[in-house]
Scaffold this active site. Structure first.
Site, short mmCIF file in Angstrom:
data_model
loop_
_atom_site.label_atom_id
_atom_site.label_comp_id
_atom_site.label_asym_id
_atom_site.label_seq_id
_atom_site.Cartn_x
_atom_site.Cartn_y
_atom_site.Cartn_z
N SER A 1 14.04 -53.04 -45.23
CA SER A 1 14.31 -51.93 -45.82
C SER A 1 13.33 -51.23 -45.94
CB SER A 1 15.33 -51.86 -46.79
OG SER A 1 15.63 -50.42 -46.86
N HIS B 1 23.57 -52.14 -43.98
CA HIS B 1 22.20 -52.36 -44.15
C HIS B 1 21.93 -53.88 -44.52
CE1 HIS B 1 18.35 -50.94 -45.14
NE2 HIS B 1 18.52 -50.63 -46.49
#
Length: 699
Positions: free
Chosen positions: A552, A667
């Site tokens: 991320s 995610h």
């Protein structure tokens, strides 16, 4: 030609009119925009081809199969201690194992849980639900109605995306409520006000989302009422980040309100009065409302606050009376002390602190003479303290202590005296392992801590294959926790694993984070690279044995490190990353992060982003390490186009890379335990191959 036309059409649709370039300019500046079409035919064909090519390499490594078996054994172990939420006399747990891959939501009485019973009541079997409904459901949490907690708002995601459906569930009948509260798939937030009323922020139709894709309107929704007829209580601008509802239970009723994010760090906190009007709390924009107890709001300050003739410092936790007339400081930071977490019950407040990154916990008991009184809870020192759950009615807390080679010990805290109730199993052999803390000197002279985990003989024998993990953003601290898979798959085999505490994180409070915001961000990358060089100077590793890993925002850190210092690293694991920093704000939730990174459309902020953006700074004539990109098609937070485009550009330049995109996973790049184990095995097999780890020979 079909591929290019698809890219142009999608690019035009993905940009707002205010920011759109001409199609000719778009094509000229970025020939790989077609890879931003998440489910596009050409894009997925490219993804599948890269998956097939890369998996053939990674799964053929001798370490892959044993690592996959070990990761599966850890993630699905029946010996894991269930982590629970305490409420209404029950301990609730969500559990996944080899038989419950998607998982089961279950409970038992608190008394039985503390007695280590294994007689769980299954409330909801997500595997069965997915099979019955033909959906790839991923369990994403619940909000249950006090005081008996038998009615719950259950959130279910398709494939692990942030967008999810919400459905009302009745625990007593083990069924979804016919005609109950239900929201279609969206990035929603919903919370109880009473048995027949909820506050909801969701996609109410055209024009009701912000540019970041989050709700901008909050409504009061009554049972039996059409969602379209719910009463609006707050509305934000489309250029803001979000508005979400919240509520606190005070033992008798709910207090509701609205959390409005103008930017990722600038907030307005509102409380609903008896007429359901949103009244703003007198807080600075950089503050977080973290709880409600005994009539006081509990607030974390991210900037100074002027109130009643006093100044309250950045990083403090304060209690403010409901009448908003008086303030008491609960915690005031120092250079080394920062707030980690805050939890409240109807009568108590518990705050965990980082004291030079080591954990502490303070309990503030019900007010006497109008003042809170805080006392330290006597937990072990020198490790990570985790506040797992706090009963909203009784104030009972379950907390954990751990360090990199010591698994969690669980404690029940009903006053100030912790009682050990369980211990997690050891998933790797820590005999002979060492945990050492060092400091590197960054480019501005600041000392940056990092923690090394390795076998003693590994460190004594000289440089070794090393994975350096980093994040550096959003005030998220990276703590020296017990790493079961890192310990088993990597350190046991003779590798070195390193956690870094670079700026941008929250290890030393808001100032540590704010030191690396926007155009100051290069210091984060300097910190990380300084640690790499420090380890090489100490003889822990060499450039040919050093790999780095992050996901991320940490994936951005990896991309920047690769293009800035390709000479320093041998392997780079780039997970669910941001890499195109000139278009990140046009993709999915990217617009919400302008407060962290800066605005590519702001002529004062764009030059720095141009300087550090990995995608734009990749060069055809530079020799880079062979990176491993991993991402997820279902990630609706960080767009998979970042990883796709960077990898495709490397392909265009004839550079080597490996790439794996999970078609599901959200995610976290994994939607269930099987996928999580595979991702971990691929990750560590990659580093074993790139860095020369040979400890798998005995397998």
């Amino acid at each position: 030609m079909k591929r290019l036309l698809t890219g142009v059409a999608f690019a035009a649709l993905s940009m707002t009119a205010a920011h759109a370039q001409s199609e000719v300019d778009v094509m000229k500046n970025d020939p790989f925009l077609w890879l931003e079409e998440v489910q596009g035919e050409w894009a997925l064909d490219w993804v599948r081809a890269q998956n097939e090519r890369s998996l053939a390499v990674l799964e053929a490594h001798p370490a892959y199969e044993p690592m996959l078996s070990e990761a599966n054994a850890i993630l699905t172990s029946d010996d894991r201690v269930p982590s629970v939420s305490l409420r209404g006399g029950y301990a609730y747990n969500f559990w996944q194992d080899k038989d419950a891959v998607r998982g089961v939501w279950r409970r038992m009485s608190q008394k039985d849980y503390l007695a280590k019973s294994d007689d769980w009541e299954v409330i909801l079997d997500v595997d069965k639900l997915a099979e019955d409904e033909g959906e790839n459901w991923v369990f994403a949490g619940t909000d249950c109605l006090a005081p008996d907690y038998s009615r719950c708002l259950v959130t279910l995601s398709r494939g692990g995306s942030d967008a999810a459906v919400v459905r009302e569930y009745d625990i007593d009948s083990r069924s979804f409520v016919d005609g109950g509260f239900e929201l279609p798939e969206a990035k929603s937030s919903v919370t109880w006000l009473d048995a027949d009323t909820v506050l909801v922020g969701t996609d109410f139709g055209e024009g009701t989302l912000t540019d970041s894709g989050y709700p901008r309107i909050v409504k009061v929704w009554k049972r039996g009422q059409d969602l379209a007829d719910a009463t609006q209580v707050y509305e934000a601008a489309t250029t803001d980040i979000w508005t979400y509802p919240y509520s606190f239970w005070d033992g008798e009723s709910y207090t509701g309100g609205v959390f409005h994010g103008e930017t990722f760090y600038d907030y307005n906190w509102m409380v609903l009065n008896e007429d359901m009007e949103a009244v703003r709390l007198p807080l600075p924009k950089k503050a977080s409302l973290s709880g409600f107890s005994s009539g006081d709001f509990v607030i974390e300050l991210k900037e100074p606050m002027e109130f009643g003739g006093e100044t309250y410092t950045t990083g403090s936790v304060i209690a403010m009376g409901r009448a908003m007339e008086e303030v008491q400081v609960l915690v005031e930071p120092t250079r080394e002390i920062a707030v980690q977490s805050v939890a409240t019950s109807k009568d108590d407040i518990v705050i965990t602190l980082l004291d030079d990154i080591a954990g502490r916990m303070i309990r503030f008991e019900e007010r006497r003479n109008g003042k809170w009184r805080g006392r330290d809870i006597r937990l072990p020192e020198g490790g990570v303290i985790g506040l797992r759950t706090m009963d909203p009615s009784t104030g009972a807390v379950i907390a954990t202590y751990e360090n990199p080679i010591t698994p969690d010990t669980f404690y029940l805290i009903e006053n100030r005296r912790p009682k050990e109730i369980d211990r997690s199993p050891a998933f790797f052999d820590a005999e002979g392992m060492m945990v050492k803390r060092y400091e590197a000197t960054s480019s501005d002279g600041t000392k940056i801590p990092y923690t090394v985990i390795a076998l003693k003989e590994t460190l004594e024998n000289g440089p070794a294959p090393t994975i350096q993990y980093g994040y550096g953003g959003f005030e998220i601290p990276i703590l020296p926790s017990y790493g079961a898979t890192a310990g088993k798959l990597w350190v046991e085999r003779g590798g070195v694993y390193v956690n870094t505490n670079i700026r941008g994180g929250g290890e030393y409070g808001p100032a540590w984070h704010q030191a690396g915001l926007k155009g100051k961000r290069q210091i984060i990358y300097d910190d990380f690279q300084a640690i790499s060089e420090d380890m090489i100077e100490r003889g822990i590793t060499t450039k040919e044995q050093l790999g780095i890993l992050g996901g991320s925002n940490g994936g951005l850190l990896m991309g920047v490190s690769m293009v800035q210092r390709p000479d320093l690293y041998k392997g780079i694991g780039i997970g669910v990353p941001l890499l195109d920093m000139l278009r990140y704000d046009k993709l999915l939730a990217g617009a919400s992060w302008v407060g962290e990174y800066g605005d590519p459309d702001n002529p004062e902020e764009r030059p720095f982003l141009e300087k550090i953006s990995p995608y734009q700074n990749l060069k055809a004539d530079v020799e880079y390490p062979r990176p491993f990109f991993f991402t997820s098609t279902k990630d609706d937070r960080v767009h998979p186009g970042h990883a796709r485009k960077m990898a495709r550009l490397m392909e265009e330049y004839g550079q080597e890379f490996l790439y794996y995109e999970n078609i599901e996973g959200g995610h976290g790049a994994a939607a269930n335990l099987d996928q999580a184990a595979r991702r971990l095995a691929l990750q560590y097999a990659y580093f074993a191959g790139e860095l020369g780890l040979i400890g798998y020979d005995e397998e």
